[in-house]
Design a protein around this motif. Structure first.
Motif, PDB file in Angstrom:
ATOM      1  N   THR A   1      -5.095  18.123  -6.703  1.00  0.00           N
ATOM      2  CA  THR A   1      -3.911  17.413  -5.336  1.00  0.00           C
ATOM      3  C   THR A   1      -4.198  16.696  -4.783  1.00  0.00           C
ATOM      4  N   VAL A   2      -3.210  16.160  -4.131  1.00  0.00           N
ATOM      5  CA  VAL A   2      -3.405  14.686  -3.329  1.00  0.00           C
ATOM      6  C   VAL A   2      -2.209  15.563  -1.922  1.00  0.00           C
ATOM      7  N   ALA A   3      -3.425  15.872  -0.668  1.00  0.00           N
ATOM      8  CA  ALA A   3      -3.805  15.959   0.359  1.00  0.00           C
ATOM      9  C   ALA A   3      -2.917  15.310   1.363  1.00  0.00           C
ATOM     10  N   ASP A   4      -2.924  14.053   1.141  1.00  0.00           N
ATOM     11  CA  ASP A   4      -2.501  12.978   2.081  1.00  0.00           C
ATOM     12  C   ASP A   4      -1.563  11.683   1.067  1.00  0.00           C
ATOM     13  N   LYS A   5      -0.205  12.298   1.242  1.00  0.00           N
ATOM     14  CA  LYS A   5       0.505  11.174   0.340  1.00  0.00           C
ATOM     15  C   LYS A   5       0.146   9.546   1.069  1.00  0.00           C
ATOM     16  N   SER A   6       0.031   9.351   2.409  1.00  0.00           N
ATOM     17  CA  SER A   6      -0.575   8.470   2.801  1.00  0.00           C
ATOM     18  C   SER A   6      -1.354   7.174   1.952  1.00  0.00           C
ATOM     19  N   HIS A   7      -2.392   8.541   0.986  1.00  0.00           N
ATOM     20  CA  HIS A   7      -3.666   8.286   0.884  1.00  0.00           C
ATOM     21  C   HIS A   7      -3.547   8.357  -0.520  1.00  0.00           C
ATOM     22  N   ALA A   8      -2.819   8.391  -1.006  1.00  0.00           N
ATOM     23  CA  ALA A   8      -2.727   9.361  -2.278  1.00  0.00           C
ATOM     24  C   ALA A   8      -3.254   7.883  -3.784  1.00  0.00           C
ATOM     25  N   ALA A   9      -3.087   7.134  -3.482  1.00  0.00           N
ATOM     26  CA  ALA A   9      -4.047   6.062  -4.324  1.00  0.00           C
ATOM     27  C   ALA A   9      -4.770   6.259  -4.635  1.00  0.00           C
ATOM     28  N   GLY A  10      -5.523   6.094  -3.097  1.00  0.00           N
ATOM     29  CA  GLY A  10      -7.289   6.731  -3.019  1.00  0.00           C
ATOM     30  C   GLY A  10      -8.020   7.618  -3.396  1.00  0.00           C
ATOM     31  N   SER A  11      -7.185   8.537  -3.613  1.00  0.00           N
ATOM     32  CA  SER A  11      -8.026   9.671  -3.371  1.00  0.00           C
ATOM     33  C   SER A  11      -7.270  10.578  -4.825  1.00  0.00           C
ATOM     34  N   MET A  12      -6.488   9.682  -5.307  1.00  0.00           N
ATOM     35  CA  MET A  12      -6.143  10.309  -6.881  1.00  0.00           C
ATOM     36  C   MET A  12      -7.530  10.402  -8.309  1.00  0.00           C
ATOM     37  N   GLU A  13      -7.273  11.766  -8.425  1.00  0.00           N
ATOM     38  CA  GLU A  13      -8.687  11.923  -9.700  1.00  0.00           C
ATOM     39  C   GLU A  13      -7.893  13.401 -10.513  1.00  0.00           C
ATOM     40  N   ILE A  14      -8.795  13.144 -11.513  1.00  0.00           N
ATOM     41  CA  ILE A  14      -8.588  14.315 -12.315  1.00  0.00           C
ATOM     42  C   ILE A  14      -9.479  15.127 -11.393  1.00  0.00           C
TER      43      ILE A  14
ATOM     44  N   ILE B   1       0.839  -0.954   0.023  1.00  0.00           N
ATOM     45  CA  ILE B   1      -0.379  -0.010  -0.043  1.00  0.00           C
ATOM     46  C   ILE B   1       0.932   1.143  -0.050  1.00  0.00           C
ATOM     47  N   ASN B   2       2.479   1.580   0.914  1.00  0.00           N
ATOM     48  CA  ASN B   2       2.505   2.062   0.677  1.00  0.00           C
ATOM     49  C   ASN B   2       3.177   2.735  -1.074  1.00  0.00           C
ATOM     50  N   GLN B   3       4.118   1.680  -1.682  1.00  0.00           N
ATOM     51  CA  GLN B   3       4.560   1.846  -2.790  1.00  0.00           C
ATOM     52  C   GLN B   3       3.687   2.248  -3.560  1.00  0.00           C
ATOM     53  N   ASN B   4       2.795   1.703  -3.505  1.00  0.00           N
ATOM     54  CA  ASN B   4       1.449   2.092  -4.118  1.00  0.00           C
ATOM     55  C   ASN B   4       0.957   4.196  -4.098  1.00  0.00           C
ATOM     56  N   ASN B   5       1.096   3.980  -3.156  1.00  0.00           N
ATOM     57  CA  ASN B   5       0.588   5.477  -2.575  1.00  0.00           C
ATOM     58  C   ASN B   5       1.941   6.237  -3.023  1.00  0.00           C
ATOM     59  N   ASP B   6       3.443   5.994  -2.934  1.00  0.00           N
ATOM     60  CA  ASP B   6       4.278   6.512  -3.407  1.00  0.00           C
ATOM     61  C   ASP B   6       4.139   6.729  -4.950  1.00  0.00           C
ATOM     62  N   LEU B   7       3.924   5.786  -5.396  1.00  0.00           N
ATOM     63  CA  LEU B   7       4.014   5.913  -7.109  1.00  0.00           C
ATOM     64  C   LEU B   7       2.600   7.110  -7.650  1.00  0.00           C
ATOM     65  N   ALA B   8       1.869   7.424  -6.518  1.00  0.00           N
ATOM     66  CA  ALA B   8       0.599   6.955  -7.366  1.00  0.00           C
ATOM     67  C   ALA B   8       0.516   9.095  -7.274  1.00  0.00           C
ATOM     68  N   TYR B   9       1.170   9.235  -5.900  1.00  0.00           N
ATOM     69  CA  TYR B   9       1.840  10.483  -5.129  1.00  0.00           C
ATOM     70  C   TYR B   9       2.692  11.067  -6.172  1.00  0.00           C
ATOM     71  N   SER B  10       3.604  10.521  -6.639  1.00  0.00           N
ATOM     72  CA  SER B  10       4.838  11.000  -7.630  1.00  0.00           C
ATOM     73  C   SER B  10       4.213  11.301  -8.968  1.00  0.00           C
ATOM     74  N   VAL B  11       3.536  10.171  -9.495  1.00  0.00           N
ATOM     75  CA  VAL B  11       2.840  10.603 -11.005  1.00  0.00           C
ATOM     76  C   VAL B  11       2.058  11.933 -10.482  1.00  0.00           C
ATOM     77  N   SER B  12       1.366  11.854  -9.969  1.00  0.00           N
ATOM     78  CA  SER B  12       0.243  13.338  -9.535  1.00  0.00           C
ATOM     79  C   SER B  12       1.245  14.742  -9.735  1.00  0.00           C
ATOM     80  N   ASN B  13       2.152  14.338  -8.739  1.00  0.00           N
ATOM     81  CA  ASN B  13       3.122  15.996  -8.587  1.00  0.00           C
ATOM     82  C   ASN B  13       3.694  16.319 -10.011  1.00  0.00           C
TER      83      ASN B  13
END
Length: 203
Positions: A65-78, A27-39
């Motif tokens: 904008t992703v406010a919480d990196k620990s939930h980046a994958a779940g909150s990532m949206e256009i 989950i942490n690795q997936n959130n890291d990926l989502a956070y980085s892609v988004s930014n």
């Protein structure tokens, strides 16, 4: 009452370890990926221009904008502006440049940039490494389970060989000792009859 610390083995302990270690790491690795892609995408998208009313104004995000990196994958949206109008997609490098796709190509080239794992992996490599590591862990656990099964089976057989009782062998021994007992009884009976005969002769 929390009894987690008292569960020290068995299938339940294994499931708890997977939950607390393996899954949480994924989950942490997936959130890291989502956070980085988004930014990374947003940083490039902000430099571009869209169409129509967005043709001369930049600074817009592609992802919300992703406010919480620990939930980046779940909150990532256009971003909402793009959801409302595709004209807000800003892939032109200069204002009012219809057909300009410079920013779009820059976003596409992000897949080759080393932005993950301390700038040692790109997005594709990072994802592949994560999935590959999971596959290796699963295969290792499978091999360990097979080895443990073989070891337990070997120990069980050794235990039976050492302390186990064979019913066939015990039955054969019983028949043998029964025969010996019968023969001994006949000898005693014969001796008793002989003594009776001798006593009667003396009388």
């Amino acid at each position: 009452r929390n009894i987690t610390s008292q569960v020290t083995g068995g299938k339940i302990r294994g499931l708890m370890d997977v939950r607390d270690s393996v899954i949480s790491k994924l989950i942490n690795q997936n959130n890291d990926l989502a956070y980085s892609v988004s930014n990374e995408v947003n940083d490039l998208h902000k430099t571009g221009y869209g169409a129509e009313q967005y043709a001369v104004v930049n600074g817009r995000n592609f992802f919300a904008t992703v406010a919480d990196k620990s939930h980046a994958a779940g909150s990532m949206e256009i971003d909402q502006a793009i959801t409302n109008s595709t004209d807000a997609i800003s892939f032109a490098s200069t204002p009012g440049s219809v057909g300009d796709n410079v920013v779009a190509n820059s976003v596409l080239n992000l897949r080759h940039r080393k932005t993950m794992a301390n700038q040692t992996s790109d997005f594709t490599e990072y994802f592949a490494n994560t999935v590959g590591a999971l596959g290796l862990d699963a295969r290792q656990v499978e091999h360990e389970a097979q080895a443990d099964t073989m070891l337990n089976e070997d120990l069980r057989k050794r235990n039976e060989e050492t302390s186990g009782v064979s019913l066939d062998e015990e039955a054969a021994d019983i028949m043998k000792w029964h025969t010996h007992f019968t023969a001994s009884s006949k000898v005693i009976t014969a001796v008793d009859e002989m003594l009776d005969t001798l006593l009667n002769m003396k009388r």
